[in-house]
Design a protein around this motif. Structure first.
Motif, PDB file in Angstrom:
ATOM      1  N   ASP A 126      48.528  25.261  34.949  1.00 52.24           N
ATOM      2  CA  ASP A 126      49.959  25.168  35.198  1.00 52.24           C
ATOM      3  C   ASP A 126      50.381  26.451  35.912  1.00 52.24           C
ATOM      4  O   ASP A 126      50.441  27.519  35.299  1.00 52.24           O
ATOM      5  N   TRP A 127      50.653  26.374  37.209  1.00 58.36           N
ATOM      6  CA  TRP A 127      50.910  27.578  37.997  1.00 58.36           C
ATOM      7  C   TRP A 127      52.137  28.330  37.485  1.00 58.36           C
ATOM      8  O   TRP A 127      52.222  29.561  37.638  1.00 58.36           O
ATOM      9  N   SER A 128      53.077  27.643  36.858  1.00 57.49           N
ATOM     10  CA  SER A 128      54.272  28.323  36.348  1.00 57.49           C
ATOM     11  C   SER A 128      53.938  29.266  35.200  1.00 57.49           C
ATOM     12  O   SER A 128      54.742  30.137  34.859  1.00 57.49           O
ATOM     13  N   ARG A 129      52.750  29.101  34.586  1.00 53.91           N
ATOM     14  CA  ARG A 129      52.334  29.975  33.486  1.00 53.91           C
ATOM     15  C   ARG A 129      51.314  31.010  33.944  1.00 53.91           C
ATOM     16  O   ARG A 129      50.742  31.732  33.128  1.00 53.91           O
ATOM     17  N   VAL A 130      51.073  31.095  35.262  1.00 56.69           N
ATOM     18  CA  VAL A 130      50.036  31.989  35.788  1.00 56.69           C
ATOM     19  C   VAL A 130      50.632  33.319  36.212  1.00 56.69           C
ATOM     20  O   VAL A 130      51.676  33.374  36.873  1.00 56.69           O
ATOM     21  N   LYS A 131      49.958  34.384  35.817  1.00 55.63           N
ATOM     22  CA  LYS A 131      50.222  35.725  36.330  1.00 55.63           C
ATOM     23  C   LYS A 131      48.995  36.161  37.123  1.00 55.63           C
ATOM     24  O   LYS A 131      47.890  35.697  36.869  1.00 55.63           O
ATOM     25  N   VAL A 132      49.204  37.059  38.065  1.00 60.14           N
ATOM     26  CA  VAL A 132      48.109  37.527  38.914  1.00 60.14           C
ATOM     27  C   VAL A 132      48.010  39.036  38.800  1.00 60.14           C
ATOM     28  O   VAL A 132      49.017  39.752  38.775  1.00 60.14           O
ATOM     29  N   ALA A 133      46.772  39.542  38.714  1.00 62.90           N
ATOM     30  CA  ALA A 133      46.533  40.979  38.647  1.00 62.90           C
ATOM     31  C   ALA A 133      45.347  41.320  39.539  1.00 62.90           C
ATOM     32  O   ALA A 133      44.487  40.476  39.804  1.00 62.90           O
ATOM     33  N   PHE A 134      45.303  42.565  40.007  1.00 62.18           N
ATOM     34  CA  PHE A 134      44.141  43.011  40.766  1.00 62.18           C
ATOM     35  C   PHE A 134      42.928  43.063  39.847  1.00 62.18           C
ATOM     36  O   PHE A 134      43.008  43.542  38.709  1.00 62.18           O
ATOM     37  N   SER A 135      41.815  42.588  40.333  1.00 60.67           N
ATOM     38  CA  SER A 135      40.574  42.717  39.572  1.00 60.67           C
ATOM     39  C   SER A 135      40.081  44.151  39.657  1.00 60.67           C
ATOM     40  O   SER A 135      40.463  44.901  40.562  1.00 60.67           O
TER      41      SER A 135
END
Length: 724
Positions: free
Chosen positions: A91-100
């Motif tokens: 569910d993209w609305s629950r996704v956060k993104v961080a640098f690896s």
């Protein structure tokens, strides 16, 4: 200025995870798992494993996907996690993104060369190279969750499906969220190594190909996005270097005592090509820099004048010694000898500067015992994911921690880590104090790394039917592949072709610049075709249509662009259209409409149309933005930008004498249309920029009957051509 960012580490994880999380990392291409149901267990697990993962799922359903590429405005922070989320059915609305983390063994891509991995955001390769990696990793994460649900419900995994972060069992109308599965996780004995055929069919994509808001935009809008220039650490000191504008000259400082006596100056650090200063504040460092008295040594560039070098390049082109062969098909010499007609022209381009918005900067902290280093930087990464710091400082790779930040523009400049190395040299001298090194705009222009100056000698042979039988392209300039790339003609069916590169070095610092050699070389190739078309009385589209007969994907972009621009309809009085085809990963045809003020020599671009085949389009809105940005940057370099060298010294110093495109100069419209494709995504960041010069020049040729052959097309050069 903001404080240092939070880093994903064991201690921070324990504070934020609420004791339960699922990490799916990789070992080669397969995941390993870290999962615990209590804080003690998590601590034990994290003592055994580095906190490296593609995805983190918490019990409440929050999903963090780790992005391995640099984010400099091109959208990788969304595109790569989106590919992962697509296969995972998140569910993209629950996704956060961080640098690896910058750990190439885990997060590297094999899209560069067989058997090697890199973390390198250059060449428009990020989406292309990570597409299979992220799809497979996302599918494996989904499998782990499906397997857990199957065992939890005691049903065959084949009866289960997934949708928007839920596992579904249609036979019993049950569903369970990914977050709920974390608490009952079962580790599978094996995880399938999914083949491409086992992944989603592109027709079933739910995220890819749709308009998805970019992950980092809210932070950039509200100011919370962290760039390296924002970093401020306790007890941080500031570094500045005086490098001069004669590349490679060695400095001798003659007033070191006077400088050290200035308020706030902590240390003077001489380098082979610069004098370094470390001060309590940036302002004090800059003040002291103005007071430096330096005697500069000689350098290779002394005596070199960039605007006077072209006659020398013409002599090199006239020479009989062949350079490095880039492409050879058939026998060009025989084609030339038997030709009914030949065309020859030289095309030139001056040096161009990157002009990225955020000045170069980095922060490095070296431990007092010189055994560890922390680096905060906006970098396009590199062959060494630790940016050369371990070798420079003589410490193990695992003791260097790179904290990747957002980049305020790169365009190839930040794939070079000279500014990081400089910061580390100063930080070693100041250990354990953290050092922030700043390049001023004057530093970055005077000691810049430029797209090379070059000359392209184009020769074409035609038979009695007007068919192009031979095409010869000789590139003269410095920088090897920096001048030679983009010189091939893989989509034009010409039976005899020769592309060669002849070296000429002057000691000027050079670097990849958006699309690298494609800009000058596609300019020469595409303009040569239009000059042939005009000489033969052939429509430029018709000529290319014939040449592209065996390249249907390229031809489709040509036909689509012609349709978009109403090519066969005449332009308004005083205007004309020009066409250009470019391949840089993706395939694109661009057409522009221009007018020329014949009293001032100023070219005005009114409209630009692009038809693009980039395979699967992950983010359509972002790809259109890339095309628009590429056109505007291309126009700036074609109509305005120019670095000149006199007696080896860079003549420009800031934006008052290095002109950029202004708002009033942008086109009325830039339109992009896509050719539908299910092929693997190709790069889009460097396709539009190199088509601009040739499209404008070809429109100018249609409008005036005269060729433009020297970039940039400054008003004085345009007037010279008009009056010739």
């Amino acid at each position: 200025m903001s404080t240092a960012p939070k880093i994903v580490n064991r201690r921070e994880f324990l504070k934020t995870s609420s004791g339960v999380a699922l990490f799916i990392g990789v070992s080669g291409m397969l995941p390993h798992l870290i999962s615990c149901k209590d804080t003690k267990g998590i601590k034990q697990q994290l003592q055994k494993h580095e906190l490296t993962a593609w995805v983190q799922i918490t019990e409440d359903g929050e999903i963090t996907i780790y992005n391995p590429a640099a984010e400099m405005g091109q959208g990788s922070m969304t595109a790569l996690p989106l590919i992962f989320a697509e296969e995972m059915d998140a569910d993209w609305s629950r996704v956060k993104v961080a640098f690896s983390p910058q750990e190439v063994a885990i997060y590297g891509s094999e899209g560069w060369a067989p058997g090697s991995k890199l973390m390198f955001t250059v060449g428009s390769r990020s989406t292309n190279s990570y597409y299979p990696v992220m799809r497979k990793a996302g599918a494996q994460a989904r499998y782990v969750l499906l397997n857990t649900a199957a065992q939890h419900w005691e049903v065959p995994i084949s009866e289960l499906s997934t949708n928007k972060s839920f596992v579904l069992h249609p036979a019993t109308n049950r569903k369970i969220s990914y977050g709920e599965l974390v608490a009952v996780l079962v580790l599978p004995e094996t995880i399938p190594d999914f083949s491409p055929e086992q992944l989603k069919n592109p027709k079933d994509f739910q995220l890819i190909g749709n308009t998805i808001p970019r992950a980092e935009i809210p932070a950039k809008v509200d100011g919370s996005a962290q760039f390296a220039i924002d970093i401020k650490l306790p007890n941080m000191v500031y570094g500045i270097l005086e490098r001069g504008n004669l590349h490679g000259a060695k400095p001798t400082l003659t007033n070191e005592k006077e400088i050290l006596a200035m308020d706030g100056i902590l240390k003077v650090i001489p380098l082979d090509y610069a004098i370094g200063l470390v001060a309590e504040t940036l302002e004090k460092a800059l003040e002291a820099k103005k007071m430096l008295k330096i005697e500069w040594g000689d350098a290779q560039a002394i005596g070199y004048d960039s605007q006077e070098i072209y006659p020398t390049y013409e002599k090199i082109a006239n020479g009989k010694n062949t350079g490095k062969i880039i492409q050879e098909i058939g026998d060009v010499n025989t084609a030339m000898r038997t030709a009914t007609k030949t065309y020859m022209a030289d095309f030139k381009n001056d040096y161009v500067y990157h002009a990225q918005m955020e000045p170069l900067n980095a922060v490095v902290q070296v431990s007092a015992n010189l055994k560890n280093a922390e680096v905060w930087v906006g970098s396009q990464q590199g062959v060494d994911p630790k940016l050369g710091i371990p070798d420079l400082l003589g410490i193990p790779h695992e003791n260097v921690n790179i904290h990747l930040q957002y980049l305020g523009g790169g365009f190839g400049r930040r794939s070079m880590n000279d500014f990081v190395i400089e910061t580390a040299l100063l930080a070693k001298e100041m250990a354990p104090l953290p050092v922030k090194l700043m390049w001023t705009r004057e530093d970055d222009i005077g000691y810049g790394t430029f797209r090379p100056l070059s000359l392209q000698r184009m020769t074409a042979s035609l038979d009695k039917n007007g068919t192009i039988t031979g095409f010869s392209h000789t590139v003269i300039g410095d920088g090897g592949n920096l001048v030679a790339s983009g010189s091939r003609n893989d989509h034009y069916d010409i039976p005899n072709q020769l592309v060669e590169s002849r070296e000429a070095s002057h000691g000027i610092r050079l670097k990849h610049w958006r699309a690298v050699g494609h800009g000058p070389n596609k300019f020469a190739i595409e303009c040569m075709l239009d000059e042939i078309a005009m000489g033969q009385g052939i429509d430029p589209i018709a000529l290319r249509r014939k040449l592209m007969a065996k390249s249907p994907r390229a031809l489709a972009t040509l036909e689509k662009a012609a349709e978009m621009a109403n090519w066969n309809s005449p332009s308004n009085e005083g205007r004309a259209k020009g066409v250009a085809f470019v391949e840089h990963g993706s395939l694109g045809t661009g057409i522009c409409e221009i007018s020329v003020d014949r009293s001032t020599g100023k070219i005005k671009v009114h409209h630009f149309w692009i038809a693009l085949d980039a395979g699967v389009i992950v983010q359509p809105d972002n790809v259109k933005a890339q095309m628009e940005g590429g056109v505007i940057m291309g126009m700036s370099s074609v109509l305005k930008e120019q670095i000149t060298i006199v007696n080896g010294r860079v003549q420009q110093s800031n934006f008052h004498d290095y002109q950029l495109l202004r708002m009033q100069d942008i086109p009325e419209s830039i339109e992009t249309d896509f050719i539908a494709s299910a092929e693997r995504p190709e790069g889009v960041g460097e396709t539009a920029t190199p088509m601009v010069a040739c499209a404008i020049a070809n429109a100018f040729l249609q409008l005036t009957g005269k060729p433009l052959r020297h970039l940039p097309f400054t008003p004085d050069r345009v007037l010279q051509v008009l009056n010739s």
